[in-house]
Scaffold this active site. Structure first.
Site, short mmCIF file in Angstrom:
data_model
loop_
_atom_site.label_atom_id
_atom_site.label_comp_id
_atom_site.label_asym_id
_atom_site.label_seq_id
_atom_site.Cartn_x
_atom_site.Cartn_y
_atom_site.Cartn_z
N GLU A 81 7.85 2.38 -11.09
CA GLU A 81 8.73 2.01 -10.75
C GLU A 81 9.23 0.94 -11.17
O GLU A 81 9.58 0.15 -12.78
CB GLU A 81 9.26 1.81 -9.66
CG GLU A 81 10.80 1.63 -9.70
CD GLU A 81 11.81 1.17 -8.35
OE1 GLU A 81 11.86 2.19 -7.62
OE2 GLU A 81 12.36 0.21 -8.06
N GLU A 95 8.44 1.63 -15.16
CA GLU A 95 10.15 2.09 -15.64
C GLU A 95 11.16 1.46 -15.67
O GLU A 95 11.97 1.00 -16.93
CB GLU A 95 10.85 2.77 -14.41
CG GLU A 95 12.36 3.83 -14.84
CD GLU A 95 13.02 4.22 -13.62
OE1 GLU A 95 12.25 3.71 -12.76
OE2 GLU A 95 14.59 4.44 -13.80
N CYS A 145 14.68 3.25 -3.20
CA CYS A 145 13.73 4.22 -1.55
C CYS A 145 15.49 4.10 -0.35
O CYS A 145 14.03 5.08 0.14
CB CYS A 145 12.74 2.79 -1.40
SG CYS A 145 11.86 2.42 -2.30
N SER A 187 16.95 3.59 -10.71
CA SER A 187 15.91 4.17 -10.67
C SER A 187 14.86 5.75 -10.71
O SER A 187 16.30 6.06 -9.94
CB SER A 187 14.05 3.39 -10.13
OG SER A 187 13.47 4.27 -10.12
N LYS A 244 16.80 9.15 5.84
CA LYS A 244 15.64 9.80 5.93
C LYS A 244 15.57 11.73 5.89
O LYS A 244 14.90 12.35 4.89
CB LYS A 244 14.67 9.93 5.47
CG LYS A 244 13.60 8.18 5.33
CD LYS A 244 12.66 8.52 4.01
CE LYS A 244 13.11 7.28 3.06
NZ LYS A 244 12.81 7.24 1.93
N GLU A 265 17.48 13.54 3.22
CA GLU A 265 17.09 13.36 1.91
C GLU A 265 16.12 14.31 1.93
O GLU A 265 16.09 15.35 0.67
CB GLU A 265 16.50 11.90 1.51
CG GLU A 265 15.44 12.18 0.96
CD GLU A 265 14.61 10.62 0.48
OE1 GLU A 265 15.06 9.44 -0.75
OE2 GLU A 265 13.77 10.30 1.21
N GLU A 294 17.54 19.47 -4.46
CA GLU A 294 15.94 18.77 -5.72
C GLU A 294 14.75 18.36 -4.82
O GLU A 294 13.83 18.28 -6.10
CB GLU A 294 16.31 18.23 -6.19
CG GLU A 294 16.91 16.87 -6.02
CD GLU A 294 18.46 16.30 -5.83
OE1 GLU A 294 18.47 17.61 -5.20
OE2 GLU A 294 18.59 15.46 -5.20
N CYS A 336 14.26 -1.53 6.35
CA CYS A 336 14.27 -0.76 6.88
C CYS A 336 13.81 -0.56 8.06
O CYS A 336 14.04 -0.53 9.35
CB CYS A 336 13.15 0.00 6.46
SG CYS A 336 12.64 0.45 4.39
#
Lengths: 577, 159
Positions: A283, A286, A303, A323, A362, A365, A370, A507
């Site tokens: 990141e 990036e 994240c 990102s 999560k 996710e 993908e 988090c």
């Protein structure tokens, strides 16, 4: 300007509070916790459950203390016979419509309703069961299960969803005895704009909301001799899981957590923090690329899966700002089943990756289609902090007296920069530590960026990177993220880099964390993470020797071809409902 | 389809009030008047125009008994089931309607001609048991009277 002070009497005690203080809060200031259910300190006043009623002189009726402001000369009784009788009646009526499966309920030990019934001395159910509901559970979501039968309609979940998260996925539907909390046309949480953040679970006072558990799947994998089971733990877990074993909030239990997980039978105990350091490498580069090549700015962190689903639903026009880095959880899964599996000579399909996360999103996710760049699903099962604690309890492990043990190598090696990923502002700070040194080739003397720390919902700073003025912003809680997104949508955002975490405080305040989670507790967990960072021998991601090794042996360079394939992803425009 | 029928009305109400939450109830009234119910399409349209989550529009529409979320028959029969009518036999009125139309209370006939809806007091206690068919009032009901009334509407429909 100092606000006007109000003098009142509560239970024969003289109390002075600033104008605008509720009677509930005034009572608390003298050590009286008036019982309540629909009230929540992070949410607007609702005044529906009536449990917090008090007697006020010259008021004919009992008044809800959460919704009544203290007035000059008020004389309040919070503990009269009349009040106690009314309170008991309210709880008895709630229980008349509540299932009696407390022994097997997910909330067994932490249910607010059960505690209140106990505290108020309700020892038998005076009223016959009223309506016997048999509503279907909403199990559509991979993250959250709703049991309408246990709902007492306090409305906290509705308010947290719309006020704190600016989502509005649920509301009261129908009226009177038939009222239910539902999604749009009862489509189910997975089929509306629910972000799976799980804040509704944290505020629910009963067992009506819980995570969809993966505990039995994980036990089955551990018991399967053909599976090599590795576990990764997110930064925020080590600053919170102790609470589920009676330890005070803010207890840092990294070593005990590691040894307990080893006793559970995981083959390797690894750390999501390794992947957090990897995230910073990718990141950070990036960001540098976008700034130097005039790419799409501001760039926003990726994240937090609750945040990602939010932006996919509500601001799809801003997806180019996100990102392309996968979250640390998913980077870990992809790397474990390729780089590490190859290193130890195991096929990806024989490896089972478990995540322990402070997060319910999560789970969603990990199931995104993908997320299988290793050739099989990258992360097989996600446990919340609460579920991991339950497994440790089930195995009879004496958590508080466990010895401190280290993570396994190499995917357990990490830095202080990765630890602070668990707190709002942490990803920003970790990225700045690395970006500064990569851009300037100088050593950053003071690694702490205090401006982006703390519990404020929105934080901004301008960082001088050797003459380059980097403007950054940090948001936690999606209602705060919305403010930054609206700026971007209008083309008015002044920032280069934005960190967004879906949950209040980051988090450490995630929907999978121990209950209760509140502002006080969030602050203590954050302090624990910063304490851990301070004590780490390495505090910059790019100095992690395991990260250097993975680039030398496998990935070659940040944003390289292998990174692109394994560590980066794309996003999906989603409907609004 | 149902949105087409009421879109003009909604646009008039919404003119200058876009994004204003307080316009929601007048819009729901208009939708019900024009097309008999509040459809998913209408909810989505209003949510977008008023900048509200769809579930909030759904919540409001489900709360008030004068809004229907399901398609109603052409003739809506509202039978009072409050105290006076109940004491004078509103349950028998409902039974008679159910027999005559072969549906249960709350349902719509398959040909979409009739809906039976039990409602709260219509203010017709002096004529209990009472009901309304669309805007028309009928009191002192008996099973025989109900048969006649339904037949009248059937004939009107047949013309």
């Amino acid at each position: 300007m100092a606000s006007k002070m109000i003098n009142l009497t509560i239970d024969n005690n003289k109390v002075q509070v600033p104008e605008g203080t509720t009677v509930l809060k005034a009572a608390k200031s003298i050590g009286v916790n008036v019982p309540n259910l629909c009230f929540h300190e992070d949410l607007s006043i609702y005044g529906a459950c009536r449990l917090c009623v008090v007697e006020i002189e010259k008021h004919p009726r009992l008044e809800p203390s959460c919704a009544t402001l203290a007035e000059e000369g008020m004389v309040v009784k919070t503990n009269s016979t009349r009040v106690r009788k009314a309170r008991r009646m309210i709880v008895e009526l709630l229980l008349a419509n509540h299932p009696e499966d407390c022994l097997t309920c997910d909330r067994n030990q932490i249910c607010e309703l059960r505690k209140i019934a106990h505290d108020l001395g309700i020892r038998k159910l005076r009223f016959e069961k009223g309506r016997k509901y048999d509503y279907a559970l909403d199990e559509s979501s991979p993250s959250i299960v709703r049991d309408p039968n246990k709902c007492i309609q306090c409305g906290r979940c509705i308010r947290v969803c719309s006020e704190v998260q600016a989502v509005g996925a649920i509301d009261f539907v129908d009226r009177g005895g038939r009222t239910q909390v539902l999604t749009f046309l009862n489509k189910g949480l997975d089929n509306v704009e629910c972000t799976n953040c799980g804040q509704c679970i944290l505020v629910c006072p009963t067992g009506a909301l819980r995570e969809k558990t993966a505990v039995d799947d994980v036990w089955a994998a551990i018991d399967d001799p053909k599976k090599f089971v590795v576990v990764q733990t997110a930064p925020a877990v080590r600053a919170a899981i102790g609470e589920d074993f009676g330890m005070p909030a803010g207890s840092l239990v990294t070593g005990k957590m590691t040894s307990s997980l080893r006793r559970l039978g995981f083959d390797k105990i690894f750390d999501t923090q390794f992947a957090a350091d990897l995230t910073i490498m990718e990141e950070g580069h990036e960001l540098i690329g976008r700034v130097t090549n005039k790419g799409v700015l501001p760039m926003i962190t990726s994240c937090s899966p609750g945040w990602i689903k939010y932006v996919e639903h509500f601001f799809p026009e801003c997806l180019a700002h996100i990102s392309s880095c996968k979250s640390p959880q998913q980077m870990f899964g992809a790397v474990a089943k390729t780089y590490y599996a190859d290193k130890i000579g195991i096929k990806p399909e024989d490896m089972y990756v478990v995540s322990i996360m402070p997060c319910t999103a999560k789970k969603f996710e990990a199931e995104r289609p993908e997320m299988n760049d290793s050739g099989v699903i990258d992360v097989d099962a996600v446990l919340t902090t609460r579920e991991a604690a339950r497994m440790i309890q089930e195995a009879g492990i004496d958590f508080t007296n466990m010895p401190d043990e280290d993570f396994d190598k190499p995917l357990g090696i990490s830095t202080g920069a990765a630890t602070i990923f668990g707190a709002s502002g942490g990803v920003m700070e970790a990225a700045l530590r690395t970006a500064y040194e990569v851009i300037t080739s100088k050593t950053l003397e003071k690694v702490e960026f205090e401006q982006v720390r703390g519990m404020d919902g929105l934080k901004t700073a301008t960082v001088d990177v050797d003459g380059l003025e980097l403007k950054v912003a940090v948001a936690n809680g999606l209602a705060n993220a919305k403010v930054l997104l609206e700026q971007i949508a209008k083309g008015e955002s002044p920032y280069h880099f934005i960190e967004i975490m879906a949950c209040p405080g980051g988090c450490l305040g995630g929907g999978g964390q121990p209950i209760p989670t509140n502002l006080e507790i969030r602050k203590k967990r954050a302090a624990a993470l910063y304490r851990e960072d301070e004590g780490m021998p390495i505090r910059k991601s790019h100095e992690n020797p395991a990260i250097t090794a993975i680039y030398e042996e496998f990935l070659e360079k940040p944003l390289g071809e292998k990174s692109h394939h394994l560590l980066h992803t794309s996003y999906t425009k989603r409907e609004r409902y | 389809m149902s949105l087409e029928k009421c879109k003009k009305q909604l646009e008039t109400i919404l003119a200058g009030c876009e994004g204003k939450r307080e316009s929601l109830l007048p819009c729901l009234h208009a939708a019900c008047e024009q097309c008999g119910h509040v459809s998913e399409e209408v909810i989505s349209y209003l949510a977008e125009k008023l900048d509200l989550p769809r579930v909030e529009v759904y919540s409001a529409a489900s709360f008030y008994s004068m809004f229907s979320l399901e398609e109603m028959g052409k003739n809506v029969i509202r039978v009072c089931v409050s105290l006076s009518c109940y004491l004078k036999g509103s349950n028998k009125v409902i039974k008679a309607l159910e027999n005559e139309l072969s549906i249960t209370a709350g349902q719509t006939t398959p040909d979409k001609k009739f809906t039976i809806e039990p409602v709260s007091c219509l203010g017709l206690c002096d004529k209990a048991p009472a009901m309304m068919v669309n805007e028309e009032v009928y009191g002192d009901l008996t099973a025989a009277k109900i048969k006649d009334i339904i037949n009248q509407y059937r004939q009107k429909e047949a013309k």
